[in-house]
Design a protein around this motif. Structure first.
Motif, PDB file in Angstrom:
ATOM      1  N   ASN A  87      35.177  43.764  24.500  1.00 44.02           N
ATOM      2  CA  ASN A  87      36.519  43.289  24.117  1.00 44.02           C
ATOM      3  C   ASN A  87      37.595  43.859  25.037  1.00 44.02           C
ATOM      4  OD1 ASN A  87      38.892  42.374  23.078  1.00 44.02           O
ATOM      5  ND2 ASN A  87      38.340  42.738  20.946  1.00 44.02           N
ATOM      6  N   ARG A  88      37.858  43.139  26.120  1.00 46.50           N
ATOM      7  CA  ARG A  88      38.855  43.578  27.108  1.00 46.50           C
ATOM      8  C   ARG A  88      40.281  43.495  26.580  1.00 46.50           C
ATOM      9  NH1 ARG A  88      37.122  39.594  31.815  1.00 46.50           N
ATOM     10  NH2 ARG A  88      36.724  38.258  30.004  1.00 46.50           N
ATOM     11  N   ASN A  89      40.476  42.865  25.423  1.00 44.20           N
ATOM     12  CA  ASN A  89      41.834  42.702  24.902  1.00 44.20           C
ATOM     13  C   ASN A  89      42.294  43.883  24.061  1.00 44.20           C
ATOM     14  OD1 ASN A  89      42.651  40.000  25.880  1.00 44.20           O
ATOM     15  ND2 ASN A  89      40.692  39.484  24.933  1.00 44.20           N
ATOM     16  N   HIS A 135      48.429  41.378  22.064  1.00 46.37           N
ATOM     17  CA  HIS A 135      49.078  41.977  23.240  1.00 46.37           C
ATOM     18  C   HIS A 135      49.723  40.937  24.151  1.00 46.37           C
ATOM     19  CE1 HIS A 135      46.174  40.538  26.263  1.00 46.37           C
ATOM     20  NE2 HIS A 135      45.299  40.612  25.281  1.00 46.37           N
ATOM     21  N   MET A 136      49.492  39.663  23.864  1.00 47.84           N
ATOM     22  CA  MET A 136      50.004  38.594  24.727  1.00 47.84           C
ATOM     23  C   MET A 136      51.512  38.410  24.579  1.00 47.84           C
ATOM     24  SD  MET A 136      47.010  38.156  23.044  1.00 47.84           S
ATOM     25  CE  MET A 136      47.162  36.950  21.759  1.00 47.84           C
ATOM     26  N   ASP A 181      38.568  34.233  35.991  1.00 42.51           N
ATOM     27  CA  ASP A 181      38.272  34.612  34.605  1.00 42.51           C
ATOM     28  C   ASP A 181      39.609  34.953  33.951  1.00 42.51           C
ATOM     29  OD1 ASP A 181      37.684  35.976  32.290  1.00 42.51           O
ATOM     30  OD2 ASP A 181      36.536  37.568  33.265  1.00 42.51           O
ATOM     31  N   SER A 219      40.108  36.234  31.069  1.00 43.65           N
ATOM     32  CA  SER A 219      39.887  37.382  30.169  1.00 43.65           C
ATOM     33  C   SER A 219      39.729  37.002  28.705  1.00 43.65           C
ATOM     34  CB  SER A 219      40.948  38.485  30.348  1.00 43.65           C
ATOM     35  OG  SER A 219      42.156  38.136  29.718  1.00 43.65           O
ATOM     36  N   LYS A 220      39.576  35.720  28.423  1.00 41.07           N
ATOM     37  CA  LYS A 220      39.224  35.342  27.046  1.00 41.07           C
ATOM     38  C   LYS A 220      37.813  35.802  26.724  1.00 41.07           C
ATOM     39  CE  LYS A 220      42.218  32.481  24.725  1.00 41.07           C
ATOM     40  NZ  LYS A 220      42.315  31.862  23.411  1.00 41.07           N
ATOM     41  N   TRP A 221      37.516  35.773  25.411  1.00 36.80           N
ATOM     42  CA  TRP A 221      36.272  36.384  24.933  1.00 36.80           C
ATOM     43  C   TRP A 221      35.042  35.927  25.716  1.00 36.80           C
ATOM     44  CZ3 TRP A 221      39.407  39.058  22.290  1.00 36.80           C
ATOM     45  CH2 TRP A 221      40.433  38.463  21.566  1.00 36.80           C
ATOM     46  N   ALA A 234      35.003  33.765  28.477  1.00 38.45           N
ATOM     47  CA  ALA A 234      35.288  33.124  29.755  1.00 38.45           C
ATOM     48  C   ALA A 234      34.288  33.535  30.825  1.00 38.45           C
ATOM     49  CB  ALA A 234      36.702  33.464  30.200  1.00 38.45           C
ATOM     50  N   SER A 235      34.015  34.836  30.948  1.00 28.73           N
ATOM     51  CA  SER A 235      33.138  35.271  32.039  1.00 28.73           C
ATOM     52  C   SER A 235      31.715  34.750  31.826  1.00 28.73           C
ATOM     53  CB  SER A 235      33.160  36.790  32.186  1.00 28.73           C
ATOM     54  OG  SER A 235      32.702  37.393  31.008  1.00 28.73           O
ATOM     55  N   SER A 262      45.870  38.908  31.359  1.00 33.02           N
ATOM     56  CA  SER A 262      46.192  38.388  30.024  1.00 33.02           C
ATOM     57  C   SER A 262      45.938  36.891  30.031  1.00 33.02           C
ATOM     58  CB  SER A 262      47.652  38.646  29.661  1.00 33.02           C
ATOM     59  OG  SER A 262      47.989  37.922  28.481  1.00 33.02           O
ATOM     60  N   PHE A 263      45.121  36.433  29.090  1.00 38.61           N
ATOM     61  CA  PHE A 263      44.796  35.005  29.102  1.00 38.61           C
ATOM     62  C   PHE A 263      46.005  34.142  28.788  1.00 38.61           C
ATOM     63  CE2 PHE A 263      43.255  36.830  25.036  1.00 38.61           C
ATOM     64  CZ  PHE A 263      44.094  36.180  24.145  1.00 38.61           C
ATOM     65  N   ASP A 304      37.169  30.242  24.912  1.00 43.99           N
ATOM     66  CA  ASP A 304      37.649  30.734  23.614  1.00 43.99           C
ATOM     67  C   ASP A 304      36.484  31.049  22.687  1.00 43.99           C
ATOM     68  OD1 ASP A 304      39.714  31.474  22.047  1.00 43.99           O
ATOM     69  OD2 ASP A 304      40.687  29.518  22.013  1.00 43.99           O
TER      70      ASP A 304
END
Lengths: 374, 101
Positions: free
Chosen positions: A303-305, A348-349, B42, B44-46, B48-49, B75-76, B101
């Motif tokens: 979870n990079r977010n 965080h967006m 990418d 960075s969505k869950w 995407a990669s 940030s997506f 997503d």
């Protein structure tokens, strides 16, 4: 069926007036797709001009561009949308402040408008303007019944729809939305609050009037009729916050907590400050890494977010938001009832923003062009 | 009211505001992927990669790229920085991205 004839050149100063052949102006606006689904107040030159004057004149002055359509929001266009919503001219400066705050880059209005999440901009007003224009901060504060709350919130939504193009299914991709996408504007109940107002906590003077904006879900009620101490009440709030279901759990960011006056009085009786409340909530709210990673059921989830410093190991605490400052605390609601509310944020967006009605920022603040990123 | 008109003439106001942004043309389409420099963004969505890795694997079955560059948007939801967009434009001939997503 109504018929567009030509631009109205009878009033040369208006770039937006049209001559139309219709017997029903309300139906005309429905036919054009220029409403929020409710009937509007038909704008007339007099009504539009009164609000343009309240905004400072100069109807073609560009206040903002509204994403994702990036329509030009001139003072006249803002005034038209305020009239459509049913606003009085005295509401104009609050609405403009909200728009200027929402269109700062910190807030990322483009993302809020277009996301599949249900978030909508919540506006919280502080300072003397609350009472001078009749904003409700008391009973049923998130509900219906007050023209200022209902129409300012509605006007902002109409701007997002009409100028920003955030039409459902088109540029607004929200899967579900929520009722705050009709109107979502409250005031802090400074009179019933035992603490200094929210904007004073952020460096403004009590006599300043401000608008705070945060992208949130609708309010989740927190019931606690038994606790006579801060810990018990706030443990109930913490319980509402500690779930993997909302966006803060998986996307970090900020959230809002609204403490009802009865709860606030009980908490403050033990001499707890706003910071004490926010710090306690932060320390008592979390998921575990096992919760948010579904115990590995779908593979290894990093979870990079979420912030890098969260420890992604079994049994480790995963905070709901990164710090106590990311919990935006208000006192609002009626004098009777032991209720509070939690409003999860988008993540965080987006960053919450605060702006004063006159655009002045506190001394030594990191605010940019009068809007403070929080 | 004019006798020929069914309804009265009234003033209405268009509440949308004009869009002053100039529309951009799409870049010319490539005829082939063969030997092009491929950029993979990418967001960075869950997922995407994962999705992008699968797409690259599928494309490489029948295509040989001269190079593949991987990029990540932090940030997506927020726009890519101008610096990142300039870098992608300079280093690649084609770009694939995914929401994931």
């Amino acid at each position: 069926m109504s018929k567009n004839l030509k631009p109205d050149r009878t009033s040369e100063e208006s770039a937006n007036a049209l001559l139309v052949e219709t017997s029903d102006m309300i139906e005309y606006y429905f036919e054009q797709g220029w409403t929020d689904g409710l009937p509007i107040v038909p704008p007339t030159p007099k009504l539009v001009n009164e609000i343009v004057i309240a905004l400072g004149g100069e109807p073609n002055f560009l206040e903002a561009r509204i994403p994702p359509r990036w329509g030009n929001l001139t003072r006249e266009v803002l005034a038209i949308n305020l009239v459509l919503a049913g606003c009085r001219p005295s509401y104009a400066l609050v609405a403009r402040t909200a728009i200027l705050a929402l269109t700062s880059s910190h807030f990322n209005l483009h993302g809020v408008q277009a996301t599949t999440h249900m978030a909508a901009p919540l506006m919280v007003v502080n300072g003397p303007v609350r009472n001078s224009i009749g904003l409700n901060s008391g009973a049923n504060v998130f509900g219906s019944g007050y023209r200022a709350n209902a129409t300012i919130g509605r006007a902002i939504r109409l701007v997002l729809l009409n100028v920003g193009g955030g039409r459902p299914g088109d540029l607004d991709k929200s899967t579900l939305g929520h009722p705050g996408k009709y109107s979502f504007c409250i005031a802090e109940n400074e009179e019933a609050s035992p603490w200094p107002p929210y904007h004073v906590e952020h460096g403004y003077q009590k006599d300043d009037s401000t608008v705070f904006c945060i992208a949130t879900e609708g309010p989740h009620s927190v019931t606690n009729h038994v606790s006579n101490d801060p810990e018990g009440i706030l443990d109930s709030v913490a319980s509402a916050m500690s779930t993997i279901a909302h966006n803060n759990a998986v996307s970090s960011g900020s959230c809002a907590v609204v403490i009802g006056p009865e709860h606030a009085a009980t908490i403050a009786a033990k001499r707890w400050t706003r910071r004490d409340v926010r710090s306690y909530l932060w320390s008592r709210t979390s998921n575990t890494y096992d919760d948010i990673s579904f115990r590995g059921r779908y593979g290894n989830i990093y979870n990079r977010n979420l912030p890098r410093w969260y420890r992604r190991e079994s049994g480790e605490r995963i905070p709901i938001v990164p710090s106590p400052d990311d919990i935006h605390l208000f006192v609002a609601g009626g004098e009777a009832g032991r209720f509070s509310a939690f409003l999860p944020g988008w993540g965080h967006m987006t960053a919450p923003v605060l702006r004063s009605i006159n655009g002045a920022a506190p001394l030594n603040s990191p605010c940019v062009d009068g809007t403070c990123e929080l | 009211m004019n006798k020929n008109r069914l309804h009265p003439i009234q003033i209405a106001y268009d509440p949308r505001g004009i869009v002053a942004v100039k529309p951009q043309r799409l870049a010319p389409r490539l005829r082939t992927f063969e030997n092009v420099r491929l950029g993979v963004v990418d967001n960075s969505k869950w997922n995407a990669s994962k999705l992008l890795r699968a797409v690259i694997s599928q494309l490489q079955i029948n295509t040989t790229f001269s190079e593949i560059f991987m990029y990540t948007k932090p940030s997506f939801s927020r726009p890519a920085t101008t610096a990142l967009l300039d870098r992608i434009a300079a280093e690649t001939d084609a770009v694939i991205t995914a929401i994931g997503d």
